[in-house]
Design an enzyme around this catalytic site. Structure first.
Site, PDB file in Angstrom:
ATOM      1  N   GLY A  33       0.827  -1.206   0.000  1.00  0.00           N
ATOM      2  CA  GLY A  33       0.000   0.000   0.000  1.00  0.00           C
ATOM      3  C   GLY A  33       0.852   1.242   0.000  1.00  0.00           C
ATOM      4  N   ASN A  34       0.240   2.387   0.234  1.00  0.00           N
ATOM      5  CA  ASN A  34       1.004   3.643   0.290  1.00  0.00           C
ATOM      6  C   ASN A  34       0.390   4.606   1.303  1.00  0.00           C
ATOM      7  OD1 ASN A  34      -0.925   5.517  -1.175  1.00  0.00           O
ATOM      8  ND2 ASN A  34      -0.641   3.948  -2.741  1.00  0.00           N
TER       9      ASN A  34
END
Ligand code: CTP
Ligand code: CA
Length: 230
Positions: A33-34
């Site tokens: 993810g980020n």
């Protein structure tokens, strides 16, 4: 805000905003993810709704509450492929697309169908990654003359050079360049400092200010562009 509320400049128009981060599955319990919060995209959806548009907010992973407005339809997505599929279905019926989502650039080559277990004696784990589809670039290829497409550029260095390259290579009308480096990073903040790049126009460097105010400015510029038809 006055400009948008008074003018109802986007009455009868359809706006799609993508927001938040996409997630790429590694196995049933893990993902890549980020740090995107989704705040900028949500601010843009709110600003467009305030300007009278019918808004579709396509949201990946976000860390703040979703807007509750009858003018904003919310579609939830997880992976980059998911986001692409949902956007393709809707793009031709939209007047404006604002691609604020933080899209994963790479995904695991394969999603393992069971939880990856630790291995005795070997501390390393290698996960092979492959590029995801560049959604903005592919969608913008289908852009008609009466449509306006806005992209973002998240950079830690060489902001203007990289953002200008994205403006040209992705066939978009506007790039919102923001720094994601260090203390001034836009990630998670209620504020942002952006420079707005448009083809054949001087860049507009905005003061550091709330994402809500920046969103209003972007919607104002996009509305003017739609109206002028160039
Ligand atoms: N974008 C996209 N699909 C991707 C990657 C990015 O649609 N697979 C969009 C983003 O939503 C943003 C714009 O492209 O509007 C630029 O994203 P950014 O991450 O800044 O640039 P990239 O083209 O991915 O290049 P890099 O990350 O290497 O700077
Ligand atoms: Ca990227």
């Amino acid at each position: 805000e006055d400009f948008l509320a008074r003018g109802r400049v986007l009455k009868g128009k359809h706006v799609i905003v993508t927001a938040g981060g996409t997630r790429e599955n590694i196995d049933p319990v893990r993902f890549i993810g980020n740090r995107s919060s989704g705040k900028m995209g949500i601010a843009l959806a709110n600003a467009a709704a305030q300007a009278g548009a019918k808004v579709t907010l396509i949201a990946g992973q976000i860390t703040v509450p979703l807007p509750q407005s009858p003018a904003i339809e919310v579609v939830r997505v997880t992976t980059t492929e998911d986001l692409y599929t949902n956007l393709k279905e809707r793009f031709l019926q939209t007047d404006i697309l604002i691609m604020a989502a933080a899209v994963a650039d790479y995904r695991p080559v394969e999603m393992v169908d069971h939880k990856i277990k630790k291995k005795d004696g070997d501390p390393r784990l290698t996960i092979a990654l492959t590029e995801t589809v560049d959604i903005l670039k592919n969608i913008a290829k289908m852009k008609q003359n009466d449509q306006c497409v806005v992209g973002f550029a998240a950079e830690t260095n060489n902001l203007m050079e990289n953002a200008n390259r994205k403006l040209a290579s992705k066939n978009v009308d506007m790039i919102i360049a923001n720094s994601v480096a260090g203390k001034t990073s836009a990630f998670g903040s209620d504020q942002n400092q952006v420079t707005i790049l448009q083809k054949d126009k001087p860049p507009i460097k905005l003061e550091r200010q709330s994402k809500a105010k920046i969103a209003n400015k972007i919607i104002e510029l996009v509305s003017a562009k739609l109206k002028s038809g160039d």
